[in-house]
Design a protein around this motif. Sequence first.
Motif, short mmCIF file in Angstrom:
data_model
loop_
_atom_site.label_atom_id
_atom_site.label_comp_id
_atom_site.label_asym_id
_atom_site.label_seq_id
_atom_site.Cartn_x
_atom_site.Cartn_y
_atom_site.Cartn_z
N PHE A 1 -16.90 82.14 -49.80
CA PHE A 1 -18.03 82.64 -48.76
C PHE A 1 -17.18 82.66 -47.29
CE2 PHE A 1 -21.41 84.04 -47.42
CZ PHE A 1 -22.78 83.37 -47.96
N GLY A 2 -16.81 84.04 -46.92
CA GLY A 2 -15.80 83.92 -45.69
C GLY A 2 -16.43 84.86 -44.69
N ILE A 3 -16.31 84.62 -43.13
CA ILE A 3 -16.54 85.46 -42.42
C ILE A 3 -15.34 86.25 -41.92
CG2 ILE A 3 -17.90 85.99 -40.31
CD1 ILE A 3 -19.16 83.17 -40.49
N ARG B 1 -15.52 77.25 -36.60
CA ARG B 1 -16.16 76.97 -35.29
C ARG B 1 -15.91 78.12 -34.19
NH1 ARG B 1 -19.95 73.59 -34.61
NH2 ARG B 1 -19.67 73.88 -32.28
N GLU B 2 -15.69 79.28 -34.86
CA GLU B 2 -15.13 80.14 -34.03
C GLU B 2 -16.26 81.47 -33.86
OE1 GLU B 2 -11.26 82.86 -33.15
OE2 GLU B 2 -11.88 82.78 -35.22
N ASP B 3 -16.66 81.93 -32.56
CA ASP B 3 -17.73 82.81 -32.31
C ASP B 3 -16.85 84.27 -32.77
OD1 ASP B 3 -19.12 85.00 -30.98
OD2 ASP B 3 -20.30 83.38 -30.43
N PRO B 4 -17.55 85.10 -33.79
CA PRO B 4 -16.99 86.32 -33.96
C PRO B 4 -16.48 87.19 -32.79
CG PRO B 4 -19.06 85.79 -35.18
CD PRO B 4 -18.76 84.81 -34.24
N ARG C 1 -24.13 76.32 -39.47
CA ARG C 1 -24.08 77.47 -39.23
C ARG C 1 -24.66 78.65 -40.10
NH1 ARG C 1 -17.93 80.03 -37.03
NH2 ARG C 1 -19.22 82.04 -36.47
N VAL D 1 -12.52 84.62 -39.47
CA VAL D 1 -13.54 83.75 -38.36
C VAL D 1 -13.29 82.41 -38.77
CG1 VAL D 1 -15.25 83.45 -37.16
CG2 VAL D 1 -14.95 85.70 -37.95
N LEU D 2 -12.73 81.54 -38.01
CA LEU D 2 -12.39 80.44 -38.01
C LEU D 2 -13.53 79.57 -38.05
CD1 LEU D 2 -9.33 79.59 -35.39
CD2 LEU D 2 -9.38 80.21 -38.02
N VAL E 1 -21.72 80.54 -33.38
CA VAL E 1 -21.49 79.03 -33.95
C VAL E 1 -22.67 78.31 -33.87
CG1 VAL E 1 -20.26 77.05 -33.89
CG2 VAL E 1 -19.12 79.34 -33.37
N ILE F 1 -17.87 91.32 -40.16
CA ILE F 1 -18.58 91.85 -38.84
C ILE F 1 -17.57 92.96 -38.33
CG2 ILE F 1 -19.60 91.42 -36.41
CD1 ILE F 1 -20.35 88.60 -37.69
#
Lengths: 234, 234
Positions: A15-17, A57-60, B95, A54-55, B88, A99
Amino acid sequence: MYDKERAKSSVYFTFGISVDCVVFGFDGSHVKVLVIKRGMEPYKNFSAIPGDLVLEREDPLDAIKRVLNELTGLKDIYLEQLKAFAGVDRHPLGRVVTIAYYSLIKIDDYNPNPSSWATDAKWASIEDIDEMAFDHFEIFTEALTRLKERVRLKPIGFELLPEEFTLAQLQHLYEKLLGKTFDKANFRKKILGMDLLFPLEKLQKAVKHRPARMYRFDPSRYADLTKRNFHFEL
Amino acid sequence: MYDKERAKSSVYFTFGISVDCVVFGFDGSHVKVLVIKRGMEPYKNFSAIPGDLVLEREDPLDAIKRVLNELTGLKDIYLEQLKAFAGVDRHPLGRVVTIAYYSLIKIDDYNPNPSSWATDAKWASIEDIDEMAFDHFEIFTEALTRLKERVRLKPIGFELLPEEFTLAQLQHLYEKLLGKTFDKANFRKKILGMDLLFPLEKLQKAVKHRPARMYRFDPSRYADLTKRNFHFEL
DNA sequence: ACAAAAGTGTTACACGTACACCCATGA
DNA sequence: TCATGGGTGTACGTGTAACACTTTTGT
């Protein structure tokens, strides 16, 4: 960019972003897209759109700015989210929600420098794009469609031109983007009538014909007009 | 819909995909949105946009169709992805990446039936929406902005009207959506000139004035025109 | 003097705007 | 016959399209 996944824990594979960005440019004759060449499987040697995971706790939005900055060295790029691509099997190594963004840059601000970065990026004309890794061709296509729509209704074309440009350059850009031609006289009347361009004293140089006046887009003027219920349309 | 998360394993909290849908309707006088009332914390008793978590091997588009079908009983609804919301800290419990959609339905096709479903959904006028759970107000606002843009350039307004409608209804809809008034005669000329509406023999009934002719939107006609480089615009 | 592109003016026509007027129905 | 909204015709002005023409530079 997806190559990095290999090094990461398998949690990202289940499950990755990720964020991908279709970067547009204009060289005066053709609308261009920034593509990178994949160095690893899957889709080794295929063209792809720049992006990264995306890490946790990182905002996209921060993530995509990071990617663009690492790639081009630029900041404060025009950037807009396109949409999410999240089909189950879009990535062979596990589910990834991507995204997608698109951005417009002044092509002079970034010359792909083969030696500067690991990934070799280059500008490709939009007509030459045919196949790409993963579903990147679909992302590219949708980004282009969106750009064509947006450019008619918002004054964002200027993001693809140098700060100072001639009306012929602007006309050329719109012609390539919208796929039709404009009458020179009528185009000028329309665009100058909007009162969005600030005429400079400066003239074109080193051309073997009458030099054209340079203009500059005035964002504050646009903001004013917007308040007075003005709507850009071309 | 987020309530269901509580019952699920914590893996979903550390990283979940959800789909939310802003459902628009039109009752003849006001543009409406379908909102549900949250029964649990967080944001207990707040209004929210219908949605649900996406299953591990489920396509988000299937997921949102599932949600809409469970909620309204309808299929083949007009549906378009808006964008992803993936900050986040948008969800207090962990999340969640939300893919937001918006859809247009014929309001007669769905009357919220308080007894039929656990969640109590209801139609709210778009002017009355002020605060919502999570970042749902932002999602709603962006969906509305997008709808206003789209409705000018694509013939999608009809999705909000009954199959058979009068020109006055159509005009009213556009006036509410775009926030301006049209001259009756000019509106008719423009819309009928596009050749998109099929005039029916049927007339309005039980009105205490001259009954209006009913029309039907003809999608095949639109498809034809599109090929001939026609562009809808209002 | 010529080529080449900048820049302007003129005219015809299409289209949007405004508004007046007639028509059909229920009460 | 009155009120109400449906439906249409016309006249006017603005904006777009098409095109011819003048201007300025380099060679």
